[in-house]
Design an enzyme around this catalytic site. Structure first.
Site, PDB file in Angstrom:
ATOM      1  N   HIS A  89       0.867  -1.175   0.000  1.00  9.84           N
ATOM      2  CA  HIS A  89       0.000   0.000   0.000  1.00  9.84           C
ATOM      3  C   HIS A  89       0.907   1.230   0.000  1.00  9.84           C
ATOM      4  CE1 HIS A  89      -2.812   2.924   1.827  1.00  9.84           C
ATOM      5  NE2 HIS A  89      -3.802   2.099   1.505  1.00  9.84           N
TER       6      HIS A  89
ATOM      7  N   CYS B  93      -4.887   2.674  -3.541  1.00 10.55           N
ATOM      8  CA  CYS B  93      -3.621   3.105  -2.922  1.00 10.55           C
ATOM      9  C   CYS B  93      -2.511   2.083  -3.146  1.00 10.55           C
ATOM     10  CB  CYS B  93      -3.781   3.401  -1.438  1.00 10.55           C
ATOM     11  SG  CYS B  93      -4.802   4.827  -1.120  1.00 10.55           S
TER      12      CYS B  93
ATOM     13  N   LYS C 179     -10.522  -0.175  10.698  1.00 10.80           N
ATOM     14  CA  LYS C 179     -10.791  -1.326   9.840  1.00 10.80           C
ATOM     15  C   LYS C 179     -11.225  -2.541  10.666  1.00 10.80           C
ATOM     16  CE  LYS C 179      -7.310   0.020   6.398  1.00 10.80           C
ATOM     17  NZ  LYS C 179      -8.039   0.730   5.363  1.00 10.80           N
TER      18      LYS C 179
ATOM     19  N   ASP D 267       3.001  -4.221   7.991  1.00 10.38           N
ATOM     20  CA  ASP D 267       1.791  -3.427   7.809  1.00 10.38           C
ATOM     21  C   ASP D 267       0.620  -4.382   8.044  1.00 10.38           C
ATOM     22  OD1 ASP D 267      -0.520  -2.324   6.802  1.00 10.38           O
ATOM     23  OD2 ASP D 267       0.363  -1.661   4.908  1.00 10.38           O
TER      24      ASP D 267
ATOM     25  N   GLN E 275      -4.646  -4.880   7.157  1.00 11.51           N
ATOM     26  CA  GLN E 275      -5.670  -5.810   6.660  1.00 11.51           C
ATOM     27  C   GLN E 275      -5.648  -7.157   7.385  1.00 11.51           C
ATOM     28  OE1 GLN E 275      -7.950  -4.835   4.669  1.00 11.51           O
ATOM     29  NE2 GLN E 275      -7.068  -2.969   3.831  1.00 11.51           N
TER      30      GLN E 275
END
Lengths: 414, 129
Positions: free
Chosen positions: A130, A372, A233, A207, A210
């Protein structure tokens, strides 16, 4: 029959926890929210926790002696503890509250990166990152003359493990990788990759924007030095995120932002940094949001992340099966074995924005664009894709509506 | 929705009337819409009085952006640069015959942005000469 039906999990009951899910997009058009990878919806318990803070205990934390300040501080720190438990972090002091995943990564780039990297050092990323795990390193690389390298993505949407091995031999100083791609849905084999990177002497950053929302993540078994994720999220509010950092690294790092709360002692020309985690939390933080984040992890824990993962797997499998039956539709990324609940696709002859617009007219919310992750789209030679992203509160009926909507788009354009 | 993707837009998207490149040309300008990856280039030939004799567009993107470009290019043939400078958002929306929300408006207006940048760029060049 409802293919998601399983003992102890009732999706209709779950949906009642989320007031927004029952709204109509337009009169007579119910919502099918398939954009949770962008941001999830919020259950009443999260909204109420934040509301209660403002109604009953609003005060600035850490400084006040009075009762309200004490209650607010407790609620804020208590949220940190529950989030630490949620990811099995060794201690809550290793969790820094930030605004979001992006700010967490920027914190590492600006603090750890500037202090410990020097010209010629290599940072290893991947082609599926991302922008938030790409641009901070580009900025730092320009500043310090660093070398950026990228693990290629295979046509199947997986990281090229042979290329990764080759890069490791060049001794990267940092490996910064996404746990799960927000476009391909690929869940990367991090346990193995981080262990290899650690043996090669690299510091590791993940990261987790998600991943933490969608399946159990155990920091204590992953060899991640830094792990970043966002509340919004994972049924929590916007404006609050976490940077987990291994204590030894956080101790050595210089502060990121200067100001109140991050100091132990200040003189006119000097200061002494506060202890962890406050050293990295300058200024009044997002107190209500932190408390909301605590309520969010409580909510997810009650369902259990194993159940969340299971439900999403069933839904993702169903979505892949239904979509693969549509002529001239192409799904990006790997099959169900390596994929989370993100289904990006494109249709021959119909631009992603047109698909999203027609779906919107049917009340179906999907994302269209490059999500993104522009370099990834460039690699696959796609200007844009449509993305349906699933969460445990979605239903097979919503996927059926998606499929009907896609057929409608095809009928308009064919 | 059927109004949104009215026949004219779908038809111009699938079989544009003014698609291509002009080489040589008097004006050529291109730009992107970074949010969605729409790309438009407009090439123009002018006569000695600054009147558009030929114009074509090229690029890729959604139906709205491509149909908007095709209709815009069609509308400028025979116009002089001053008339083109006077074109605005309303002219584009009149061409398309639909109402658009803020996000899709960017798709519709990209061709106009490209056209104006091209026309004004030419003006600057002349001023410099």
């Amino acid at each position: 029959m409802d293919p998601t039906a399983s003992a102890g999990f009732n999706v209709q009951q779950i949906r009642e926890d989320f007031p927004l899910l029952s709204r109509e997009v337009r009169p007579g058009v119910p919502l099918a929210y398939l954009d949770s990878a962008a941001t999830s919806q919020k259950p009443t318990v999260v909204i109420d926790a934040m509301d209660r803070y403002y109604r009953e205990m609003n005060a600035n934390i850490h400084r006040g002696i009075h009762k309200l300040a004490e209650e607010a501080t407790l609620a804020y720190e208590n949220a940190r503890e529950r989030i630490a438990d949620f990811i099995h972090a060794p201690s809550p002091e290793e969790l820094i509250f930030t605004r979001n995943t992006t700010e967490s990564i920027n914190l590492v780039a600006n603090s750890w990166g500037r202090a410990f990297l020097k010209a010629g050092d290599m940072i290893l990323l991947s082609e599926m990152e991302h922008h938030s795990n790409l641009v901070p390193w580009q900025i730092l690389a320009t500043h310090l003359s660093l070398r950026l390298e990228f693990i290629p993505v295979t046509p199947q949407g997986l990281l090229d493990q042979d290329a990764f091995q080759d890069f490791l031999e060049q001794e990267p100083k940092l490996l910064a990788l996404t746990h799960m791609s927000n476009v391909l849905g690929t869940i990367n084999p991090l346990e193995d990759m981080l262990a290899k990177a650690k043996s090669a002497g690299a510091v590791t950053l993940v990261d987790g924007a998600q991943s933490v929302p969608h399946f159990p993540v155990d920091i204590s078994t992953l060899q991640a030095d830094f792990y970043a994720f966002s509340a919004h999220k994972m049924v929590g509010p916007t404006g609050i995120g976490i940077l987990y950092g291994r204590r030894e690294l956080l101790e050595e790092m210089p502060p990121f932002l200067g100001g109140g709360e991050m100091i132990k002692k200040v003189e006119l020309r000097s200061f002494k940094s506060n202890d962890l985690p406050h050293k990295f939390e300058a200024g009044t933080p997002a107190i209500a949001e932190a408390i909301g984040f605590g309520a969010a992890v409580d909510y997810l824990s009650r369902i259990s992340m194993a159940e969340v993962e299971k439900q999403e797997r069933i839904l993702t499998g169903y979505a892949l099966e239904r979509l693969s039956g549509i002529p001239n539709l192409h799904v990006l990324g790997p099959g169900i074995e390596e994929k989370g609940g993100v289904v990006s696709f494109y249709l021959d002859g119909i631009h992603a924005h047109d698909v999203a617009q027609i779906l919107d007219s049917e009340g179906i919310a999907v994302r269209a664009g490059h999500h993104c992750a522009q370099p990834l789209h460039t690699k696959f030679n796609l200007p844009a894709t449509s993305r349906a992203s699933l969460y445990f509160y979605n239903t097979p009926e919503e996927i059926d509506r998606l499929v009907e909507g896609i057929y409608k788009a095809k009928s308009i354009f064919d | 929705m059927e109004d949104f993707y009215r026949e004219l837009i779908i038809e111009r998207y699938k079989t544009p009337h003014y698609q291509g490149v002009l080489d040589p040309n008097d004006i050529s300008y291109e730009d992107d819409n970074p949010a969605c990856g729409d790309h438009i280039q407009i090439d123009i030939r002018l006569d000695e009085n600054g009147v558009v004799t030929e114009a074509l567009f090229s690029g890729e993107g959604c139906a709205i952006s491509q149909a908007s470009a095709d209709l815009l290019v069609e509308s400028i043939i025979g116009k002089n640069t001053e008339e083109i400078k006077a074109l605005g958002k309303e002219d584009v929306l009149d061409n398309l015959g639909i109402e658009l929300g803020p996000v899709r408006l960017k798709c519709a207006l990209l061709p106009l942005k490209v056209l104006k940048a091209g026309i004004y760029g030419l003006g600057d060049q002349k001023a410099e000469d």
